[in-house]
Scaffold this active site. Sequence first.
Site, PDB file in Angstrom:
ATOM      1  N   HIS A  95       0.847  -1.218   0.000  1.00  0.00           N
ATOM      2  CA  HIS A  95       0.000   0.000   0.000  1.00  0.00           C
ATOM      3  C   HIS A  95       0.878   1.264   0.000  1.00  0.00           C
ATOM      4  CE1 HIS A  95      -3.707   2.244   1.505  1.00  0.00           C
ATOM      5  NE2 HIS A  95      -2.751   3.106   1.735  1.00  0.00           N
ATOM      6  N   GLU A 152       1.567   3.754  -3.406  1.00  0.00           N
ATOM      7  CA  GLU A 152       1.218   5.187  -3.339  1.00  0.00           C
ATOM      8  C   GLU A 152       2.406   6.055  -3.752  1.00  0.00           C
ATOM      9  OE1 GLU A 152      -1.701   6.448  -2.855  1.00  0.00           O
ATOM     10  OE2 GLU A 152      -0.867   8.477  -3.065  1.00  0.00           O
ATOM     11  N   LYS A 154       3.162   5.820  -7.467  1.00  0.00           N
ATOM     12  CA  LYS A 154       2.171   6.587  -8.249  1.00  0.00           C
ATOM     13  C   LYS A 154       2.583   8.058  -8.279  1.00  0.00           C
ATOM     14  CE  LYS A 154      -1.728   5.848  -6.209  1.00  0.00           C
ATOM     15  NZ  LYS A 154      -3.153   6.015  -5.861  1.00  0.00           N
ATOM     16  N   ASN A 155       2.949   8.590  -7.109  1.00  0.00           N
ATOM     17  CA  ASN A 155       3.337  10.015  -7.054  1.00  0.00           C
ATOM     18  C   ASN A 155       4.582  10.279  -7.880  1.00  0.00           C
ATOM     19  OD1 ASN A 155       1.216  10.285  -5.308  1.00  0.00           O
ATOM     20  ND2 ASN A 155       2.453  10.428  -3.449  1.00  0.00           N
TER      21      ASN A 155
HETATM   22  O1  LIG Z   1      -3.858  11.323  -4.298  1.00  0.00           O
HETATM   23  C1  LIG Z   1      -3.061  11.538  -3.366  1.00  0.00           C
HETATM   24  O2  LIG Z   1      -3.321  11.411  -2.151  1.00  0.00           O
HETATM   25  C2  LIG Z   1      -1.693  12.021  -3.717  1.00  0.00           C
HETATM   26  C3  LIG Z   1      -1.780  13.406  -4.295  1.00  0.00           C
HETATM   27  C4  LIG Z   1      -0.343  13.839  -4.480  1.00  0.00           C
HETATM   28  O3  LIG Z   1      -0.166  14.190  -5.851  1.00  0.00           O
HETATM   29  C5  LIG Z   1       1.154  14.625  -6.145  1.00  0.00           C
HETATM   30  C6  LIG Z   1       1.984  13.800  -6.864  1.00  0.00           C
HETATM   31  F1  LIG Z   1       1.490  12.625  -7.273  1.00  0.00           F
HETATM   32  C7  LIG Z   1       3.295  14.183  -7.153  1.00  0.00           C
HETATM   33  C8  LIG Z   1       3.746  15.406  -6.678  1.00  0.00           C
HETATM   34  C9  LIG Z   1       5.138  15.802  -6.921  1.00  0.00           C
HETATM   35  C10 LIG Z   1       5.630  16.866  -7.661  1.00  0.00           C
HETATM   36  C11 LIG Z   1       4.910  17.869  -8.447  1.00  0.00           C
HETATM   37  O4  LIG Z   1       3.709  17.766  -8.634  1.00  0.00           O
HETATM   38  N1  LIG Z   1       5.680  18.843  -8.932  1.00  0.00           N
HETATM   39  C12 LIG Z   1       5.079  19.857  -9.793  1.00  0.00           C
HETATM   40  C13 LIG Z   1       4.865  21.120  -9.062  1.00  0.00           C
HETATM   41  C14 LIG Z   1       5.539  22.256  -9.464  1.00  0.00           C
HETATM   42  C15 LIG Z   1       5.270  23.483  -8.847  1.00  0.00           C
HETATM   43  C16 LIG Z   1       4.345  23.552  -7.818  1.00  0.00           C
HETATM   44  C17 LIG Z   1       4.028  24.882  -7.203  1.00  0.00           C
HETATM   45  O5  LIG Z   1       4.682  25.872  -7.602  1.00  0.00           O
HETATM   46  O6  LIG Z   1       3.120  24.926  -6.328  1.00  0.00           O
HETATM   47  C18 LIG Z   1       3.686  22.393  -7.389  1.00  0.00           C
HETATM   48  C19 LIG Z   1       3.957  21.177  -7.999  1.00  0.00           C
HETATM   49  N2  LIG Z   1       6.959  16.888  -7.564  1.00  0.00           N
HETATM   50  O7  LIG Z   1       7.328  15.867  -6.770  1.00  0.00           O
HETATM   51  C20 LIG Z   1       6.230  15.183  -6.392  1.00  0.00           C
HETATM   52  C21 LIG Z   1       6.284  13.983  -5.560  1.00  0.00           C
HETATM   53  C22 LIG Z   1       5.543  13.926  -4.402  1.00  0.00           C
HETATM   54  C23 LIG Z   1       5.617  12.783  -3.616  1.00  0.00           C
HETATM   55 CL1  LIG Z   1       4.732  12.698  -2.127  1.00  0.00          CL
HETATM   56  C24 LIG Z   1       6.403  11.686  -3.994  1.00  0.00           C
HETATM   57  O8  LIG Z   1       6.434  10.596  -3.204  1.00  0.00           O
HETATM   58  C25 LIG Z   1       7.123  11.742  -5.179  1.00  0.00           C
HETATM   59  C26 LIG Z   1       7.067  12.892  -5.968  1.00  0.00           C
HETATM   60  O9  LIG Z   1       7.768  12.998  -7.126  1.00  0.00           O
HETATM   61  C27 LIG Z   1       2.923  16.244  -5.946  1.00  0.00           C
HETATM   62  C28 LIG Z   1       1.623  15.824  -5.689  1.00  0.00           C
HETATM   63  F2  LIG Z   1       0.779  16.599  -4.949  1.00  0.00           F
END
Ligand SMILES: O=C(O)CCCOc1c(F)cc(-c2c(C(=O)NCc3ccc(C(=O)O)cc3)noc2-c2cc(Cl)c(O)cc2O)cc1F
Length: 369
Positions: free
Chosen positions: A227, A231, A234-235
């Site tokens: 699990h 997760e 996927k992220n």
């Molecule tokens: O469904 C769920 O519970 C999980 C929901 C959660 O969904 C997410 C997701 F999969 C991946 C990301 C993410 C990002 C991203 O998204 N980067 C792009 C961006 C660039 C700028 C900004 C900004 O300026 O604000 C924000 C994000 N970068 O690294 C990660 C990342 C996060 C985690 Cl926890 C991990 O184990 C591995 C990763 O590579 C963020 C998430 F949130």
Amino acid sequence: MSIQAFLDFGKSLQRNGKTFCEKASCNFLRKELPVRLANIIKEIHLLPESLICQPSTQIVQGWYEKSFAELITYEQADLTNDAIVSRFTQDLIKIRNRHNLVVETMAQGVVELSRGSEDKRIMVDSVTRDSIQYFLDRFYMMRISIRMLINQHTILFGGELPFSAGHVGTIDPECDIQLVVEDAFASARSLCENFYEQSPELKMTCINTVNREEPLKIVYVPSHLFHISFELFKNAMRATCEKGGASLSLPPIEVVIVKTTEDVAIKMSDQGGGIPQRNMPQLFEYMFSTAPSPVDAGTSVNVVPMAGYGYGLPLSRLYARYFHGDLQVYSIHGFGTDAVIYLKTLSESASEFLPVFNKSVMKQYSSTR
Ligand SMILES: O=C(O)CCCOc1c(F)cc(-c2c(C(=O)NCc3ccc(C(=O)O)cc3)noc2-c2cc(Cl)c(O)cc2O)cc1F
């Protein structure tokens, strides 16, 4: 209970016989389960009124009160009567099934609060958000523990099959960490291929400092590790594919697994671009995670997001912490993210991490009442 205690009890069936052990397990559970349910119910009563009054929260509260009422009817039951013991086991299965949708229903209660379904004037202040975060971490951890106790009993005595031969209930005495992590990668990868029509490769390194060249095995619950790993993969895949765009070659997800006499650490590193530090707290927030999901925002319903504001990460951290492990995420914005799962190597040290209910807990809620 520690994982070792669960294991020892399961193994004692050969020595003491199944009937004797089922009565002993009933005798333990008819006291322990009502105590854990009562703790949750007491804490639900301490929640901010704005959350308790939501229709979905009322449904969840009703399930816990009904299950508590059913279990305490066994408090003085005669466990020498096989029919009563068998009915207790069947009632446990009924209770576990009643609570199957608790996470989703409680999340709906939080969404109803956020949307102010009852009264548009309800704004969720930071004190309420903090107490909801505090409550849900404890509430879901207690739920994990209750389902662990019930599953061990129903697999050992309720005719439910263990996941595979050699397992004691949900526990694998020789859980091969590399195999479970590779399984989770494969599952996340097929989801990724369906959604992005591409997926990163896995590059895995395993280091066993205890017995070199031996597979990395510990006593653990494979479904919990699956699990958590699923997760995180996927992220990592979502970030890698979103950043990579349609480029032909995606950077791989690198996994390093190290076992020492104390800990097993599983580090998953991606080059998905990372998250700004200002966003890190939101990753583990239930209130943030229950923002209207992409599907709610009117996207076509057949778009199943890889990660859609679910409770995936906060719940994964609870699974890791349940047996005194942990889950930590380190992100370098502009480059990528490392997620590390820490597990206890020794099953004696892997004891349940349970929320306790006491005066200091009540203070956590007092400012919202
Ligand atoms: O469904 C769920 O519970 C999980 C929901 C959660 O969904 C997410 C997701 F999969 C991946 C990301 C993410 C990002 C991203 O998204 N980067 C792009 C961006 C660039 C700028 C900004 C900004 O300026 O604000 C924000 C994000 N970068 O690294 C990660 C990342 C996060 C985690 Cl926890 C991990 O184990 C591995 C990763 O590579 C963020 C998430 F949130």
